[in-house]
Design an enzyme around this catalytic site. Structure first.
Site, PDB file in Angstrom:
ATOM      1  N   GLU A  78       0.837  -1.211   0.000  1.00 33.21           N
ATOM      2  CA  GLU A  78       0.000   0.000   0.000  1.00 33.21           C
ATOM      3  C   GLU A  78       0.866   1.255   0.000  1.00 33.21           C
ATOM      4  O   GLU A  78       0.500   2.265  -0.599  1.00 33.21           O
ATOM      5  CB  GLU A  78      -0.966  -0.012   1.180  1.00 33.21           C
ATOM      6  CG  GLU A  78      -1.901  -1.219   1.233  1.00 33.21           C
ATOM      7  CD  GLU A  78      -2.698  -1.479  -0.047  1.00 33.21           C
ATOM      8  OE1 GLU A  78      -2.940  -0.524  -0.812  1.00 33.21           O
ATOM      9  OE2 GLU A  78      -3.075  -2.652  -0.298  1.00 33.21           O
TER      10      GLU A  78
ATOM     11  N   HIS B 255       1.628   2.025  -3.529  1.00 38.12           N
ATOM     12  CA  HIS B 255       0.522   2.779  -4.133  1.00 38.12           C
ATOM     13  C   HIS B 255       0.559   4.243  -3.668  1.00 38.12           C
ATOM     14  O   HIS B 255       0.386   5.174  -4.450  1.00 38.12           O
ATOM     15  CB  HIS B 255      -0.822   2.174  -3.720  1.00 38.12           C
ATOM     16  CG  HIS B 255      -1.211   0.921  -4.448  1.00 38.12           C
ATOM     17  ND1 HIS B 255      -1.262   0.850  -5.814  1.00 38.12           N
ATOM     18  CD2 HIS B 255      -1.587  -0.308  -3.995  1.00 38.12           C
ATOM     19  CE1 HIS B 255      -1.659  -0.372  -6.187  1.00 38.12           C
ATOM     20  NE2 HIS B 255      -1.851  -1.099  -5.097  1.00 38.12           N
TER      21      HIS B 255
ATOM     22  N   GLU C 184      -0.503  -0.708  -9.869  1.00 37.80           N
ATOM     23  CA  GLU C 184      -0.104  -1.960  -9.241  1.00 37.80           C
ATOM     24  C   GLU C 184       1.385  -2.238  -9.436  1.00 37.80           C
ATOM     25  O   GLU C 184       2.019  -2.873  -8.585  1.00 37.80           O
ATOM     26  CB  GLU C 184      -0.941  -3.117  -9.806  1.00 37.80           C
ATOM     27  CG  GLU C 184      -0.782  -4.431  -9.092  1.00 37.80           C
ATOM     28  CD  GLU C 184      -1.444  -4.488  -7.711  1.00 37.80           C
ATOM     29  OE1 GLU C 184      -2.090  -3.483  -7.300  1.00 37.80           O
ATOM     30  OE2 GLU C 184      -1.295  -5.516  -7.038  1.00 37.80           O
TER      31      GLU C 184
END
Lengths: 503, 503
Positions: free
Chosen positions: B268, B271, B297
């Protein structure tokens, strides 16, 4: 179109406006709990955008047409039906909103944004002069607002009316005068008493993690529903409802001042229990909305003080308290703890004041606000007037303006007429508490056993579920059989503190 | 009016739409982190209302007029200028949005809010039947959407297109087939190797509070900026940006499975680093928006796997790791730890899968989704089809639906066509990582010293700051000098796992 169809349109439109506002409250809750500092600027854009949208809807001319039609319809006939109360309240709010021209609303919005920034800086620097120009502008705009709202009537009443439908300064002046005449000698007697509590024990080490768990447990025990709410942390505690079953309460923790978190939690839980007791099917409409700030505050103050600072409440939780805070409380008995959390002492800061002196802080602000709005007091003369009143009513003079006239955010935010609702809350709380006791029997015995649901249910039936269907005064009259008076609060304070201080 | 004025109007309008959407994301973040369960119904109303408002704006005929005018203007001439990319991307999105009627969009929004709630309950109760009605409704609405979007073309491609501008199912089928033909023998060779890791050491006691602190430290070390973001907990981790400087990442903790939180956080954070690297001044406009899910991704998978599961990364943090988890790791050397977090083993749960078998999980979902959208597979038959494919591709059968077909949130949220972007992300990550290594030199030596900013800066310059100015395929070509291929990923996996498993 008949009245029912018009009513449905008004209700749908109003619910949607409330939905937009509830979204704003969610953003504000996040801002005050978890948002990283980087998020500030964009969050302000988001909230401003939603506020503009909600304000345009609240003053939409279509609203005026619907209201005018409905006020002539049969639906408006019974002011105390859901529909009648809805038409009455929405009509009242719309009329108020329309009396203020857009440039005045925007001017006030700008002045209070600037005002709060100046106030924050001025308070830090203890520099009233740096805040004065912004304050003068706010007072000027509030007087102009009051003139437009009052239609030739009392200017201060026009401001009060925003927060408390039934409140009039003439009546408040009388009630507050009665209250003051009883409180000043009570404070003096307490000060002179030879029986005094040991407040220092509350400044021992109360680990914050343990406080968190204990406060949650207490909020749950008095009836705050955690499936429909949360307890979080913030720097300035508050309560906000983000939906009909989503009430957020917030407190703050200080490892060396236990009452702050415990009674802060109970206070906000009291607000939350009110919100959770409103009718969810009427969320966003007057029958599902809290009726006034005074009534709201009566709920928070009752759970905080009349319940939470009672001896049977302390007794019920004391075993758990000692197990949770062995270092701080193992050598303290429950009576010493109970006396400590009920210490009465004239102090400078309103939000930290005890039950007896608290209302003197409010009376001071009420008197100063009236003088500011009437023009009898100029903003530049506020510090002197403030300090004189603190000396006269509380026997202390602030050593600086930061702990004096600059302590509260309210005036910088344009909230004039708001302070009196705090004392109204205390008065209403005491009167409701008496009536609940008469109806339910021995509340103390219930609290000692941890039974809080009878009181909560009584409040739910007599206050919460009515929303705005009755006005604040009507609610008090219906629930207690009497008009609002200062006697229940005076009687409660004299009895409780007379016993504690051996007067 | 000239093109510039029209462009400014389009940009202002689009930014306001993005602001409304960012408010929705805030409500969704709250729903998945802190909201009490009682808040669900009203939260669905709030999100649906905003989604309707945003969709009306995204399909406002005025937008169409502005776009048509701008597509003829000089501003549109350079597709890779800020203005040209803005016109291209908004035009593309507008055309898509106009194909979907308002009631379909609102129906889908409501169905997916309900769907996610039902899915969460169904997964907890291992009760696929309780989720089925909501899923059937979602699939029905997605097929209807695809029919409207496809204009007679491939239905599944019409859904893919929402997430990945350049992707087509025919090409994906081919690339995935190549990949599978390499992965299956690699998995078999690994299974048959005599060199095997001790994975059990990762199931020792890793206290959750210590995990929280350590994960935050690692996210910060690789460059996630906590002044402009947060790390929280949720049941199904994700990353969302609520504003240009307010990125929220979420993970979950299991005291007896350390890699879940650590590599979930790194994923995460990857991201989040992409979002934080976008141009804030272009927030809400295509040049300040991520270009595709596959590219997004690629960033998360690179930080999770190519960085976080590398030996030098483990070496750099290992002293701190042993100090943080002495009970679990004091008798474990870094090579054993590194081998354990790179265990390859066919398993049930996609998000816990290793780098080699992960793509087989995706291929299963890709095939099932195509069958659902074509109508060859009915939602009620999903559990059986799911279990058959797991047996066929991975040699295992889920013992229950909670760990089988109910494991992912995606379908309950209407995200069909989304899964293939995960494997695209792995392919792109490997290709970008090779190119970064060629440009920057010895990345391993940097990681061993805790130097992550050269890679982050390279990604920022080659990927993040371009937003949607280039298409996904163009970005890959520009950054690596080659079109997308499966070779870098296959090469990376063979080299890494060949060495670890002594193949």
């Amino acid at each position: 179109m008949n009245g029912n169809e018009t009513f449905d349109q008004l209700a749908k439109f109003t619910r949607e406006t409330a939905l937009l506002e509830s979204i704003s409250y969610t953003l504000e809750w996040d801002e005050r709990t978890y948002m990283p500092t980087g998020g500030r600027a964009y969050r302000a854009d988001q909230v401003t955008y939603l506020a503009g949208m909600a304000h345009r809807r609240r003053t939409d001319p279509q609203m005026g047409d619907w209201i005018a039609e409905l006020q002539q319809s049969e639906l408006a006939g019974d002011r105390h039906s859901d529909a009648g109360a809805t038409i009455h309240r929405i009509g009242r709010d719309f009329e108020r909103a329309c009396k203020l021209p857009q440039d005045l609303v925007e001017g006030l919005s700008r002045a209070t944004v600037v005002g709060q920034q100046r106030w924050e800086d001025a308070r830090k620097a203890d520099d009233f002069a740096a805040f004065l120009p912004a304050l003068e502008e706010i007072i000027r705009l509030k007087i102009e607002s009051a003139e437009r709202l009052a239609d030739g009537g009392n200017l201060y009443d026009a401001l009060l009316d925003e927060y408390e439908e039934d409140a009039k300064s003439e009546q408040l002046t009388e009630v507050f005068r009665d209250l003051r005449s009883e409180l000043v000698p009570l404070v003096a007697a307490i000060r002179d008493s030879k029986t005094q509590p040991n407040t220092d024990l509350l400044r021992r080490n109360f680990p914050v993690d343990a406080q968190r768990a204990f406060c949650k447990q207490v909020a749950e025990a008095v009836g705050f529903d955690f499936t429909r709410g949360r307890l979080d942390e913030t720097s300035h505690p508050f309560c906000t409802s983000l939906g009909p079953s989503d009430c957020r309460i917030l407190t703050r923790y200080d490892a060396h001042w236990f009452p702050g978190a415990l009674y802060g939690t109970l206070h906000e839980a009291g607000h939350g229990i009110y919100d959770q007791g409103l009718r969810g099917d009427q969320f966003g409409l007057p029958p599902g909305t809290y009726v006034s700030l005074g009534i709201h505050e009566s709920q928070s103050r009752m759970w905080e003080n009349m319940v939470g600072r009672s001896l049977p409440f302390c007794q019920h939780f004391y075993g758990e308290l000692q197990r949770t805070f062995p270092e701080a409380l193992s050598d303290v008995d429950v009576n010493a703890f109970h006396f400590a959390v009920n210490t009465v002492e004239p102090s400078l800061i309103r939000v930290e004041a005890d039950e007896v002196t608290y209302n003197l802080h409010i009376i001071i602000r009420f008197e100063l606000e009236q003088a500011l709005i009437s023009g009898d007091l100029k903003p530049k003369d506020l510090p002197e007037a403030w300090n004189q009143k603190y000396q006269e009513y509380l026997g202390i003079t602030p050593p600086n303006n930061a702990d004096g006239v600059l302590q509260d955010v309210h005036w910088s935010a344009g909230l004039l007429g708001y302070f009196p609702t705090y004392t109204l809350g205390n008065l209403i709380a005491a009167q409701l508490f008496d009536a609940a006791g008469e109806a339910l029997g021995d509340l103390d015995a219930m609290f000692a056993k941890g039974e809080f649901s009878p009181l909560r249910t009584w409040l739910n039936e007599n206050i919460h579920r009515h929303g705005c269907v009755y006005s604040p005064n009507e609610l008090v009259q219906r629930a207690t059989g009497k008009p609002l008076s200062s006697q229940p609060l005076v009687g409660y304070l004299k009895q409780k503190f007379g016993a504690l201080y051996n007067l």
